[in-house]
Design an enzyme around this catalytic site. Sequence first.
Site, short mmCIF file in Angstrom:
data_model
loop_
_atom_site.label_atom_id
_atom_site.label_comp_id
_atom_site.label_asym_id
_atom_site.label_seq_id
_atom_site.Cartn_x
_atom_site.Cartn_y
_atom_site.Cartn_z
N ARG A 109 0.81 -1.24 0.00
CA ARG A 109 0.00 0.00 0.00
C ARG A 109 0.84 1.29 0.00
NH1 ARG A 109 -3.38 -2.81 3.71
NH2 ARG A 109 -4.99 -3.87 2.54
N LYS A 163 4.09 11.11 -11.78
CA LYS A 163 3.18 10.29 -12.59
C LYS A 163 3.84 8.93 -12.76
CE LYS A 163 0.58 13.52 -15.45
NZ LYS A 163 0.31 13.97 -16.84
N GLU A 221 11.64 17.09 -25.60
CA GLU A 221 10.92 17.55 -24.40
C GLU A 221 11.55 18.84 -23.86
OE1 GLU A 221 8.13 16.18 -23.43
OE2 GLU A 221 8.17 14.12 -24.19
N LYS A 277 9.41 22.18 -14.78
CA LYS A 277 8.48 21.09 -14.44
C LYS A 277 8.11 21.17 -12.96
CE LYS A 277 6.87 16.56 -15.03
NZ LYS A 277 6.85 15.29 -15.72
N GLU A 312 -2.95 17.47 -12.14
CA GLU A 312 -3.45 17.87 -13.45
C GLU A 312 -4.93 18.20 -13.43
OE1 GLU A 312 -1.36 15.93 -16.67
OE2 GLU A 312 -3.06 16.29 -17.98
N ARG A 336 -1.31 21.81 -15.27
CA ARG A 336 -0.27 20.80 -15.57
C ARG A 336 -0.41 20.28 -17.00
NH1 ARG A 336 2.34 15.92 -11.86
NH2 ARG A 336 3.48 14.94 -13.57
N ASN A 393 1.70 18.76 -21.69
CA ASN A 393 1.32 17.86 -22.78
C ASN A 393 1.35 18.56 -24.14
OD1 ASN A 393 0.81 15.79 -20.92
ND2 ASN A 393 -1.22 16.63 -20.51
N HIS A 425 1.66 16.68 -27.39
CA HIS A 425 1.47 15.25 -27.10
C HIS A 425 0.17 14.67 -27.66
CE1 HIS A 425 4.93 15.94 -24.64
NE2 HIS A 425 4.91 14.73 -24.11
N HIS A 444 0.62 11.34 -29.56
CA HIS A 444 0.03 10.06 -29.18
C HIS A 444 -0.74 9.45 -30.35
CE1 HIS A 444 0.30 11.17 -24.67
NE2 HIS A 444 1.35 10.49 -25.06
N HIS A 467 8.95 8.12 -28.81
CA HIS A 467 7.99 9.10 -28.27
C HIS A 467 8.45 10.55 -28.54
CE1 HIS A 467 5.06 10.89 -25.66
NE2 HIS A 467 6.01 11.40 -24.89
P1 NAD Z 1 13.42 4.05 -21.93
O1 NAD Z 1 13.30 3.98 -20.48
O2 NAD Z 1 12.88 2.93 -22.74
O3 NAD Z 1 14.95 4.28 -22.30
C1 NAD Z 1 15.31 4.40 -23.67
C2 NAD Z 1 16.43 3.41 -24.03
O4 NAD Z 1 17.65 3.91 -23.50
C3 NAD Z 1 16.23 2.03 -23.46
O5 NAD Z 1 16.67 1.09 -24.39
C4 NAD Z 1 17.16 2.05 -22.24
O6 NAD Z 1 17.60 0.76 -21.87
C5 NAD Z 1 18.29 2.88 -22.74
N1 NAD Z 1 19.09 3.57 -21.74
C6 NAD Z 1 18.66 4.18 -20.62
N2 NAD Z 1 19.65 4.84 -20.03
C7 NAD Z 1 20.75 4.60 -20.77
C8 NAD Z 1 22.10 5.01 -20.68
N3 NAD Z 1 22.49 5.87 -19.73
N4 NAD Z 1 22.97 4.56 -21.60
C9 NAD Z 1 22.55 3.75 -22.61
N5 NAD Z 1 21.30 3.34 -22.77
C10 NAD Z 1 20.41 3.78 -21.85
O7 NAD Z 1 12.72 5.37 -22.51
P2 NAD Z 1 12.66 6.89 -22.02
O8 NAD Z 1 12.64 7.69 -23.26
O9 NAD Z 1 13.68 7.19 -20.98
O10 NAD Z 1 11.24 6.97 -21.31
C11 NAD Z 1 10.05 6.68 -22.03
C12 NAD Z 1 8.99 6.26 -21.04
O11 NAD Z 1 8.78 7.34 -20.12
C13 NAD Z 1 7.64 5.97 -21.67
O12 NAD Z 1 7.12 4.79 -21.11
C14 NAD Z 1 6.78 7.17 -21.30
O13 NAD Z 1 5.42 6.84 -21.19
C15 NAD Z 1 7.39 7.54 -19.97
N6 NAD Z 1 7.19 8.95 -19.59
C16 NAD Z 1 6.69 9.20 -18.37
C17 NAD Z 1 6.51 10.51 -17.95
C18 NAD Z 1 6.05 10.78 -16.58
O14 NAD Z 1 5.76 11.94 -16.25
N7 NAD Z 1 5.97 9.79 -15.72
C19 NAD Z 1 6.87 11.58 -18.80
C20 NAD Z 1 7.38 11.28 -20.05
C21 NAD Z 1 7.55 9.96 -20.44
N1 GLY Z 2 4.90 14.49 -18.75
C1 GLY Z 2 3.69 15.17 -18.43
C2 GLY Z 2 3.49 15.35 -16.97
O1 GLY Z 2 4.31 14.95 -16.17
O2 GLY Z 2 2.50 15.88 -16.58
#
Ligand code: NAD
Ligand code: GLY
Length: 359
Positions: free
Chosen positions: A121, A143, A185, A227, A237, A241, A245, A248, A252, A265
Amino acid sequence: METLRVELGDRSYEIVIGQGILTSIGERLKPVCAGTRVAVLSNHTVWGLYGASVRKSLTDAGFDPAEVVIPDGEEHKSLLWMEIIFGEFLKQGLDRTCTIVALGGGVVGDMAGYAAASFMRGIRYVQVPTTLLAQVDSSVGGKTGVNLPLGKNMIGAFWQPSLVLADLDTLQTLPERELLCGLSEVIKYGVIWDSEFFGYLKEHKEDILALDPEAMSHIVRRSCEIKAEVVARDEREGGMRAILNFGHTIAHAVETATGYTRFLHGEAVAIGMVHAARLSARMGLMPEPDASRVEEMVRLYGLPHELPRDLETSALMDAMARDKKSVSGEVRFVLPERIGAVKFGVPVEREVLESVLKG
Ligand code: NAD
Ligand code: GLY
């Protein structure tokens, strides 16, 4: 070393940005961990690069780390893998006093956050983002969640980390395509909030692409400051907030209509920002020259800016109508008024949107 604070009352936390953080992670975690048990969640790629030094730093600092390493890839951001992770936590004897450490990009960060929100929890977690996208966006703001086969990020929770540790050295091993996705971003923050920062990105392109430490420190810090400010004003949001997006909604739709395989992305966000700026100019909200500046910036960094010719506008329109942020099937947009200022929740007439998407 730079330290920022996300002001959220008793859920406030620090973001530490700098070099050499991973080798001192153990000492840095001490103030936020209740006991000696931590659980590091990572993927095979990141763990292969940084696992040994993280493990050493943790054990040198007196921690007894559990390690859960999952396969690389967005397809593992699922409920199935959450169950496997929870099973590992139990097998490795974790309890409520334990802190989860997310070592990786946004996929690992979102999953670790959701694991922390729901295991017993709710327990503490620390974000240790290793992609630029995670350092400037996903590790901050709480998030968390996973995908369902029918939609991205459909299951999740708002659950703030106790600390964010962004080690700029980790960007050295990041593939260039992933770096550019993070920069998409970063450009977003310039458009929605800070025209001076937008100008900095134009002036310092060479330094940024060469991962110059001063330039990287500046762009990660400024992005996190923006941010943090937005999240502090509207954590869940309820309203503003949504400006995070920007670009986005179309992004999407592009990702959905291309089956998530063609664009990363950040690349889809780049296309989305260019089209949102064009839409805004078409509706008379943003001066045309400013909309062109958004496109120029995206092109400057070699990010995609046009929709693929073979993509049907109707497929994009359908995907947008199903977007989480649509209200009764009507799409609402974040649209810039100029570089540095946006409006959110703007309804857009279907014909206008279709005509901008058709180009
Ligand atoms: P990811 O986590 O898949 O990383 C991208 C690639 O880089 C992967 O293959 C990973 O293994 C590799 N990698 C990571 N660090 C590395 C390093 N230092 N050296 C070499 N390779 C490395 O993708 P991402 O772009 O970091 O994140 C995308 C995800 O984030 C999506 O699922 C998206 O929905 C989410 N996201 C969440 C929020 C939020 O507010 N929570 C905001 C934006 C995106
Ligand atoms: N990446 C959008 C948010 O964190 O609200």
